[in-house]
Design a protein around this motif. Sequence first.
Motif, short mmCIF file in Angstrom:
data_model
loop_
_atom_site.label_atom_id
_atom_site.label_comp_id
_atom_site.label_asym_id
_atom_site.label_seq_id
_atom_site.Cartn_x
_atom_site.Cartn_y
_atom_site.Cartn_z
N HIS A 1 13.06 -22.57 23.09
CA HIS A 1 14.60 -23.10 23.05
C HIS A 1 15.67 -22.20 23.80
O HIS A 1 16.58 -22.57 24.26
CB HIS A 1 14.90 -23.39 21.68
N HIS A 2 15.64 -20.77 23.37
CA HIS A 2 16.57 -19.91 23.96
C HIS A 2 16.41 -19.59 25.20
O HIS A 2 17.75 -19.63 26.14
CB HIS A 2 16.29 -18.55 23.16
N SER A 3 15.17 -19.55 25.67
CA SER A 3 14.99 -19.59 27.36
C SER A 3 15.39 -20.64 28.01
O SER A 3 16.34 -20.56 28.70
CB SER A 3 13.44 -19.48 27.63
N ARG A 4 15.29 -22.02 27.48
CA ARG A 4 15.90 -22.86 28.25
C ARG A 4 17.25 -23.31 28.11
O ARG A 4 18.03 -23.30 29.17
CB ARG A 4 15.50 -24.36 27.30
N THR A 5 17.63 -22.56 27.08
CA THR A 5 19.40 -22.52 26.84
C THR A 5 19.95 -21.62 28.02
O THR A 5 20.97 -22.02 28.71
CB THR A 5 19.84 -22.25 25.43
N LEU A 6 19.35 -20.49 28.02
CA LEU A 6 19.75 -19.56 29.11
C LEU A 6 19.70 -19.95 30.41
O LEU A 6 20.48 -19.68 31.29
CB LEU A 6 19.25 -18.14 29.00
N VAL A 7 18.63 -20.54 30.83
CA VAL A 7 18.45 -21.14 32.10
C VAL A 7 19.58 -22.08 32.62
O VAL A 7 20.07 -22.41 33.48
CB VAL A 7 16.99 -21.68 32.47
N ALA A 8 19.62 -23.33 31.43
CA ALA A 8 20.66 -24.18 31.55
C ALA A 8 22.17 -23.55 31.68
O ALA A 8 22.80 -23.94 32.75
CB ALA A 8 20.78 -25.23 30.51
N ARG A 9 22.52 -22.47 31.05
CA ARG A 9 23.94 -21.91 31.31
C ARG A 9 23.66 -21.41 32.70
O ARG A 9 25.03 -21.44 33.41
CB ARG A 9 23.93 -20.93 30.24
N LEU A 10 22.94 -20.77 33.10
CA LEU A 10 23.13 -20.18 34.27
C LEU A 10 23.00 -21.22 35.44
O LEU A 10 23.69 -21.16 36.58
CB LEU A 10 21.63 -19.20 34.78
N ALA A 11 22.04 -22.22 35.46
CA ALA A 11 22.44 -23.25 36.37
C ALA A 11 23.73 -24.08 36.36
O ALA A 11 24.20 -24.25 37.41
CB ALA A 11 21.55 -24.47 35.85
N GLU A 12 24.48 -24.13 35.29
CA GLU A 12 25.77 -24.44 35.15
C GLU A 12 26.49 -23.74 36.08
O GLU A 12 27.39 -24.01 36.89
CB GLU A 12 26.18 -24.53 33.79
#
Length: 171
Positions: A66-77
């Motif tokens: 979950h943390h990995s996915r959140t970090l990638v989503a923030r970077l994508a934003e």
Amino acid sequence: MRVFDRLQDTPAQIENVLGETLRQTPLAVALLGDETSYTGLSRARVFRWFTSASARERLPVEDHPHHSRTLVARLAEVFAETGRSSPAAVLVAELTARSPEFAALWAEHPVLGPYCEPKRLLHPEVGAIEVHGQTLLDPDQYQALLIFTAVPGTESHEKLRLLSVIGAQQL
């Protein structure tokens, strides 16, 4: 910054949009470690998460996906807002080359979920702590103030109070 200077008894830190920690209160250092000492690409939390096993030590293993996915989503934003010649693009290129996990998540185009959801941390001295992160954005400075709190009366709240006494020292 004026708000930050009044939070000395609270775990709080200031980050830029890339997740680079600029300042931390003493209690944030005790809770999370000194995140201001990194250099180069390692200044970005997302880079450390996908390139250094030690970056994952303070979160339970079952929370890693979950943390990995959140970090990638923030970077994508950030990447979407800043473009292909931005520091975010450099992070994306480096992480795609270095981390198969990052590359696979990046290809999925994850989207950010709730910002203030609880996070479980593993502290080497006091054990598991559940905190809620609250974020105050300063769009003029491209910075965010993150404040970590625990529900009053809980074991996690008591552990944060203990950390305010022992600080970053190892017992």
